[in-house]
Design an enzyme around this catalytic site. Structure first.
Site, PDB file in Angstrom:
ATOM      1  N   GLU A  62     -50.632 -25.774  60.607  1.00 44.81           N
ATOM      2  CA  GLU A  62     -49.566 -26.637  60.081  1.00 44.81           C
ATOM      3  C   GLU A  62     -48.330 -25.839  59.690  1.00 44.81           C
ATOM      4  O   GLU A  62     -48.379 -24.615  59.567  1.00 44.81           O
ATOM      5  CB  GLU A  62     -50.071 -27.442  58.891  1.00 44.81           C
ATOM      6  N   LYS A 101     -57.190 -29.821  47.326  1.00 46.32           N
ATOM      7  CA  LYS A 101     -56.504 -29.089  46.265  1.00 46.32           C
ATOM      8  C   LYS A 101     -57.014 -29.552  44.905  1.00 46.32           C
ATOM      9  O   LYS A 101     -57.185 -30.742  44.668  1.00 46.32           O
ATOM     10  CB  LYS A 101     -55.000 -29.285  46.381  1.00 46.32           C
TER      11      LYS A 101
END
Length: 309
Positions: free
Chosen positions: A28, A163
């Site tokens: 990404e 996360k």
């Protein structure tokens, strides 16, 4: 995806590898423009590509450049995204049409990297961490588009878990509802990005890149839609103390709330604030977990190509 293909450019190195049946790993670009400061972002991106090649696969860093969907970037284009930083649009599924229509540059999130990787024929994608259900989502309805993409796009995503600024329990519940297998690489717990342990169990523990490849191959052969999420724990020597990181996250969340920061600006703000509060330790951990994930991604892509012939 036929309608989108007219907007797609595949880099010559990536195209040749795909045509020859060689392993390719998608990477990404949000981590370049929004995840780290310059020049660490560019240095990390180039090192990630080097590690993928060293591990036997071809890297395909994905972004939108001048309104074109790109699978594979040059060093100059990576440097451009790094220098421009937050001036580059952060592009999720909802943004693609606008960004392409306006001829803009865009950094791809997990969602859009999956979309473009699938369009190009890339099956394995390695990243840092995925989005998920945000804390307080029962009132804000703030759920990352990454989870919906995992439910519909057939790409294996290798990450260090969700996360730890997110609600990990609700994230797993959401993925279960959408039928996404969550695998732990040599672990029974979902990694919590900066730390190896979250206290939340994955669906299955998987012990080798070859087994990861078999699971993904079998899922596709059975005609089951959607992707596979792999949680690969940060190496022990770079794992942060859970109490320290949790305290930093709580403080960062409080400051985000005070400043009215929400939506797609929330995660970059929180990660930057956590890095500040930990004296840069979280940034170092972030870089190391990305390196760890791309090596596993490359090994899995190699095993998948061997399996599929």
């Amino acid at each position: 995806m036929k309608e989108l293909n007219q907007y797609l450019d595949v880099a010559p190195e990536v195209k040749k590898a795909l045509e020859e049946g060689r392993p390719v790993v998608a990477l990404e670009s949000t981590i370049i423009s929004h995840g780290m400061p310059y020049p660490q972002n560019v240095e990390t991106a180039l090192e990630v590509e080097r590690l993928v090649r060293e591990s036997g696969a071809v890297p395909a860093t994905i972004a939108v450049i001048g309104g074109r969907l790109r699978a594979g970037l040059s060093k100059e284009e990576i440097d451009h995204l790094g220098k421009k930083g937050h001036g580059v649009a952060k592009v999720s599924r909802r943004d693609l049409a606008v960004v392409c229509a306006r001829g803009m540059d865009g950094a791809t999130t997990v969602t859009t990297t999956m979309i473009i990787a699938h369009m190009a024929g890339i099956e394995v994608f390695a990243t840092g961490g995925v989005g998920g259900v945000h804390r307080g989502a029962e009132t804000t309805m703030d759920v990352s588009a990454d989870l919906e993409e995992l439910a519909q796009t057939p790409v294996m995503v290798i990450c260090a878990g969700a996360k730890s600024i997110l609600d990990l329990g609700l994230t797993l519940e959401y993925l279960e509802t959408r039928g996404v297998p969550v695998l732990g690489y040599q672990t029974q717990e979902l990694p919590a990005f900066y730390t190896r342990h979250s206290g939340f169990a994955v669906d299955y523990e998987v012990d080798s890149p070859e087994e990861l490849a078999r699971v993904f191959h079998t899922k596709r052969e059975m005609g089951l839609s959607g992707g596979v999420l792999v949680g690969n724990p940060i190496p022990e020597e770079y794992s942060m103390d859970k109490a320290v990181i949790d305290q930093a996250i709580d403080q960062a969340l409080a400051e985000a709330d005070e400043q009215g920061i929400h939506g797609k600006e929330c995660t970059p703000f929180l990660l930057a604030k956590v890095a500040e509060l930990t004296g840069g330790d979280s940034l170092d951990s972030n870089i190391r977990l990305v390196f760890n994930n791309v090596v596993l991604g490359a090994k899995t892509a190699v095993a998948l190509r061997a399996l599929e012939g």
